[in-house]
Design a protein around this motif. Structure first.
Motif, PDB file in Angstrom:
ATOM      1  N   THR A  62       0.856  -1.198   0.000  1.00 37.47           N
ATOM      2  CA  THR A  62       0.000   0.000   0.000  1.00 37.47           C
ATOM      3  C   THR A  62       0.889   1.245   0.000  1.00 37.47           C
ATOM      4  O   THR A  62       2.037   1.183   0.443  1.00 37.47           O
ATOM      5  CB  THR A  62      -0.897   0.068   1.263  1.00 37.47           C
ATOM      6  OG1 THR A  62      -0.065   0.364   2.390  1.00 37.47           O
ATOM      7  CG2 THR A  62      -1.644  -1.224   1.515  1.00 37.47           C
ATOM      8  N   PRO A  63       0.352   2.376  -0.449  1.00 33.46           N
ATOM      9  CA  PRO A  63       1.193   3.576  -0.477  1.00 33.46           C
ATOM     10  C   PRO A  63       1.423   4.194   0.906  1.00 33.46           C
ATOM     11  O   PRO A  63       2.447   4.823   1.126  1.00 33.46           O
ATOM     12  CB  PRO A  63       0.409   4.553  -1.363  1.00 33.46           C
ATOM     13  CG  PRO A  63      -0.997   4.057  -1.372  1.00 33.46           C
ATOM     14  CD  PRO A  63      -0.947   2.586  -1.118  1.00 33.46           C
ATOM     15  N   THR A  64       0.455   4.080   1.814  1.00 33.46           N
ATOM     16  CA  THR A  64       0.583   4.793   3.090  1.00 33.46           C
ATOM     17  C   THR A  64       0.457   3.861   4.283  1.00 33.46           C
ATOM     18  O   THR A  64      -0.082   2.771   4.177  1.00 33.46           O
ATOM     19  CB  THR A  64      -0.518   5.878   3.237  1.00 33.46           C
ATOM     20  OG1 THR A  64      -1.792   5.221   3.261  1.00 33.46           O
ATOM     21  CG2 THR A  64      -0.480   6.891   2.121  1.00 33.46           C
ATOM     22  N   ARG A  65       0.966   4.368   5.395  1.00 40.81           N
ATOM     23  CA  ARG A  65       0.897   3.605   6.647  1.00 40.81           C
ATOM     24  C   ARG A  65      -0.556   3.387   7.049  1.00 40.81           C
ATOM     25  O   ARG A  65      -0.919   2.312   7.506  1.00 40.81           O
ATOM     26  CB  ARG A  65       1.545   4.397   7.778  1.00 40.81           C
ATOM     27  CG  ARG A  65       2.919   4.874   7.485  1.00 40.81           C
ATOM     28  CD  ARG A  65       3.215   6.016   8.446  1.00 40.81           C
ATOM     29  NE  ARG A  65       4.486   6.631   8.111  1.00 40.81           N
ATOM     30  CZ  ARG A  65       5.017   7.626   8.798  1.00 40.81           C
ATOM     31  NH1 ARG A  65       4.410   8.116   9.854  1.00 40.81           N
ATOM     32  NH2 ARG A  65       6.160   8.128   8.453  1.00 40.81           N
ATOM     33  N   GLU A  66      -1.348   4.463   6.925  1.00 41.30           N
ATOM     34  CA  GLU A  66      -2.753   4.335   7.347  1.00 41.30           C
ATOM     35  C   GLU A  66      -3.460   3.258   6.554  1.00 41.30           C
ATOM     36  O   GLU A  66      -4.194   2.451   7.108  1.00 41.30           O
ATOM     37  CB  GLU A  66      -3.499   5.661   7.158  1.00 41.30           C
ATOM     38  CG  GLU A  66      -3.244   6.676   8.239  1.00 41.30           C
ATOM     39  CD  GLU A  66      -1.933   7.409   8.028  1.00 41.30           C
ATOM     40  OE1 GLU A  66      -1.347   7.282   6.930  1.00 41.30           O
ATOM     41  OE2 GLU A  66      -1.479   8.092   8.962  1.00 41.30           O
ATOM     42  N   LEU A 110       2.835   4.943  -7.388  1.00 39.83           N
ATOM     43  CA  LEU A 110       3.689   5.492  -8.438  1.00 39.83           C
ATOM     44  C   LEU A 110       3.818   7.001  -8.260  1.00 39.83           C
ATOM     45  O   LEU A 110       4.911   7.554  -8.385  1.00 39.83           O
ATOM     46  CB  LEU A 110       3.122   5.156  -9.821  1.00 39.83           C
ATOM     47  CG  LEU A 110       3.020   3.657 -10.147  1.00 39.83           C
ATOM     48  CD1 LEU A 110       2.686   3.455 -11.617  1.00 39.83           C
ATOM     49  CD2 LEU A 110       4.294   2.898  -9.797  1.00 39.83           C
ATOM     50  N   ASP A 111       2.710   7.667  -7.965  1.00 41.29           N
ATOM     51  CA  ASP A 111       2.745   9.116  -7.699  1.00 41.29           C
ATOM     52  C   ASP A 111       3.757   9.446  -6.624  1.00 41.29           C
ATOM     53  O   ASP A 111       4.389  10.492  -6.643  1.00 41.29           O
ATOM     54  CB  ASP A 111       1.392   9.597  -7.144  1.00 41.29           C
ATOM     55  CG  ASP A 111       0.406   9.932  -8.240  1.00 41.29           C
ATOM     56  OD1 ASP A 111       0.776   9.807  -9.412  1.00 41.29           O
ATOM     57  OD2 ASP A 111      -0.739  10.297  -7.893  1.00 41.29           O
ATOM     58  N   MET A 112       3.853   8.581  -5.639  1.00 39.41           N
ATOM     59  CA  MET A 112       4.720   8.854  -4.497  1.00 39.41           C
ATOM     60  C   MET A 112       6.165   8.418  -4.746  1.00 39.41           C
ATOM     61  O   MET A 112       6.988   8.456  -3.847  1.00 39.41           O
ATOM     62  CB  MET A 112       4.156   8.153  -3.251  1.00 39.41           C
ATOM     63  CG  MET A 112       2.863   8.799  -2.792  1.00 39.41           C
ATOM     64  SD  MET A 112       2.007   7.840  -1.536  1.00 39.41           S
ATOM     65  CE  MET A 112       3.016   8.128  -0.094  1.00 39.41           C
ATOM     66  N   GLY A 113       6.416   7.988  -5.954  1.00 42.94           N
ATOM     67  CA  GLY A 113       7.796   7.682  -6.319  1.00 42.94           C
ATOM     68  C   GLY A 113       8.262   6.302  -5.886  1.00 42.94           C
ATOM     69  O   GLY A 113       9.465   6.071  -5.738  1.00 42.94           O
TER      70      GLY A 113
END
Ligand code: AMP
Length: 476
Positions: A81-85, A161-164
């Motif tokens: 997943t992109p984020t911890r949350e 992808l947005d977050m690199g």
């Protein structure tokens, strides 16, 4: 169609029933049977569509069906997943849906100590939910073996992808066995997503759900035009006069989120900021306070708000419009979830007119403007470029810098300077089908809400000069 007919085992159907779900959502209807068959899927589905259960339920079933030999407990499923949350929430869903099965899970992400995670991994984990960076830290420390993964899920792949994270993802893919099932979930189909899907997926089944549309229809949207310096005042007034108890407010920057939360606190409104610079403990605390009602206003940046699963969130406020129109859709999707209605209010100043037009172009509809007495914009105030100076009352110096990666920062500049600020991905086709349904209704419903607010505020109003004591509806 009920959950009984999707081919799920009795344990899973029971867990779902205990959650009170009666019918599968469209993404669940399509994804669950495909995943149970072992197919790869490419699903265009966003948060709020029920996508998590759409992959977690069949994933649990497949792992359970192909039980491991005694004593062995390799990691068999990996959800990135992109984020911890989002990682924490997906893992929570794994626990909830898998409560009647003998499978276990853990979430690993940065911002918290690595040692408890190492202990957990040592004890044996079937399903691992992780953000890419921390996952690679574990691989580097040899505390994690990914060579037995049977199912890989990329959740909110476009955000990753947005977050690199593309390099991290490539590295991770290189550590997985070649024979595995791959499930890719993404809200948009950018070229980058298409490239990733081509490399990753094996004859994927395509799933496209129009759920965000229905969310957008269910959400009452409106715009209050207001001067940039008076946004905070208007927000405080709306929260108190309309008696909003739980509001998620979006700012463009972390700094803006902090400042706004502090100012609201000064106004006597319980508020907290949540963004990428906050420690995991602080974020968890803020979210818990918000859910319990101690924090009335949660101020968040787009990235921090991704994946937050807050049930029955009635109000979303765009304190600053996002630079990328599709972020607007993500934001308003935070309310009106799972069949409930919600309200999304945008406070728009003269600097943001172009951003508003871009959003309306993506939505294929106009968002009703509702004037608030006493807050009509001063026509002599000229627009200021968002990327150079003060963008809004939130004090942002530059737009869109919450993300570490290129895309959004670059667009922030573009969106002001050029007539058409295009999002990285093509506009989702589903929005094109959206009609003007609900607009009239939105108008009148919100008109009434604002009238009520105005009346309430008038009752408590103290006359004063507009600039010095201007925060009163109808006090003119
Ligand atoms: P998600 O898109 O996975 O973030 O899910 C959004 C919300 O919908 C979560 O709060 C879920 O608990 C809820 N949900 C998921 N599936 C269903 C369903 N079939 N019926 C009702 N609510 C659901």
């Amino acid at each position: 169609m009920s959950f009984d007919h999707l081919g799920l085992s009795a344990e899973l159907v029971r867990a779902v029933a205990e959650q009170g779900y009666q019918t599968p959502t469209p993404v669940q209807l399509q994804a669950i049977p495909m995943i149970l068959q072992g197919r790869d899927i490419l699903a265009g589905a966003q948060t709020g569509t029920g996508k998590t259960a759409g992959f977690v339920l069949p994933l649990l079933q497949r792992l359970h069906q192909r039980a491991q030999g005694r004593g062995e407990r390799p990691v068999r499923a990996l959800v990135l997943t992109p984020t911890r949350e989002l990682a924490a929430q997906v893992e929570q869903s794994v626990r909830v849906y898998g409560k009647h099965l003998p499978l276990n899970s853990t979430a690993i992400f940065g911002g918290v100590g690595i040692n408890p995670q190492i202990d957990k991994l040592r004890q044996g984990v079937d399903i691992l939910v992780a953000t890419p960076g921390r996952l690679l830290d574990h691989v580097g420390q040899r505390t994690l073996d990914l060579s037995r993964i049977e199912i890989l899920v990329l959740d909110e792949a476009d955000r990753m992808l947005d977050m690199g994270f593309i390099h991290d993802i490539r590295k991770i893919l290189g550590l997985l066995p070649a024979a595995r099932q791959n499930l890719l979930f993404s809200a948009t189909y950018t070229n980058d997503i298409r490239n990733l899907a081509e490399k990753l997926l094996n004859k994927p089944e395509l799933i496209e759900v129009a759920a965000r549309n229905t969310a957008a229809e269910r959400v009452t949207q409106l715009v209050h035009m207001v001067d940039r310096e008076r946004k905070r005042e208007l927000l405080s007034r709306l929260v108190t006069a309309c008696n909003w108890r739980q509001v998620l407010v979006f700012t463009r920057t972390k700094h803006g989120a902090n400042r706004l939360a502090q100012q609201l606190e000064k106004d006597g409104i319980g508020a907290a900021a949540i963004h990428g610079n906050k420690s995991q403990a602080a974020r968890t605390r803020a979210l818990a306070g918000f859910k319990q009602g101690a924090v009335r206003v949660l101020v968040a940046t787009d990235i921090a708000a991704r994946g937050l699963d807050i049930d029955q969130l009635p109000h979303v406020v765009n304190y600053e419009l996002p630079n990328v129109p599709e972020d607007y859709v993500h934001r308003i999707g935070r309310t009106g979830r799972a069949g409930r209605s919600g309200e999304a209010v945008s406070l728009v100043c003269v600097d943001e007119h172009r951003l508003l037009r871009d959003i309306e172009r993506v939505l294929k509809r106009e968002i009703p403007r509702v004037a608030v007495d006493g807050f009509e914009p001063d026509p002599t105030i000229a627009a200021e470029p968002i990327q150079n100076g003060r963008s809004t009352a939130g004090g942002a110096r530059r737009g869109g810098r919450d993300r570490p990666a290129k895309a959004h920062g670059a667009q922030a500049v573009e969106s002001v300077g050029k007539p058409s600020a295009r999002p990285a991905g093509k506009s989702p086709a589903r929005f094109q089908k959206e009609g003007r349904h609900g607009e009239q209704q939105a108008h009148s419903r919100n008109g009434r809400a604002v009238q009520r607010a105005n009346a309430a505020a008038r009752a408590e109003a103290t006359p004063g000069r507009r600039r010095e004591r201007p925060a009163l509806f109808g006090n003119r």
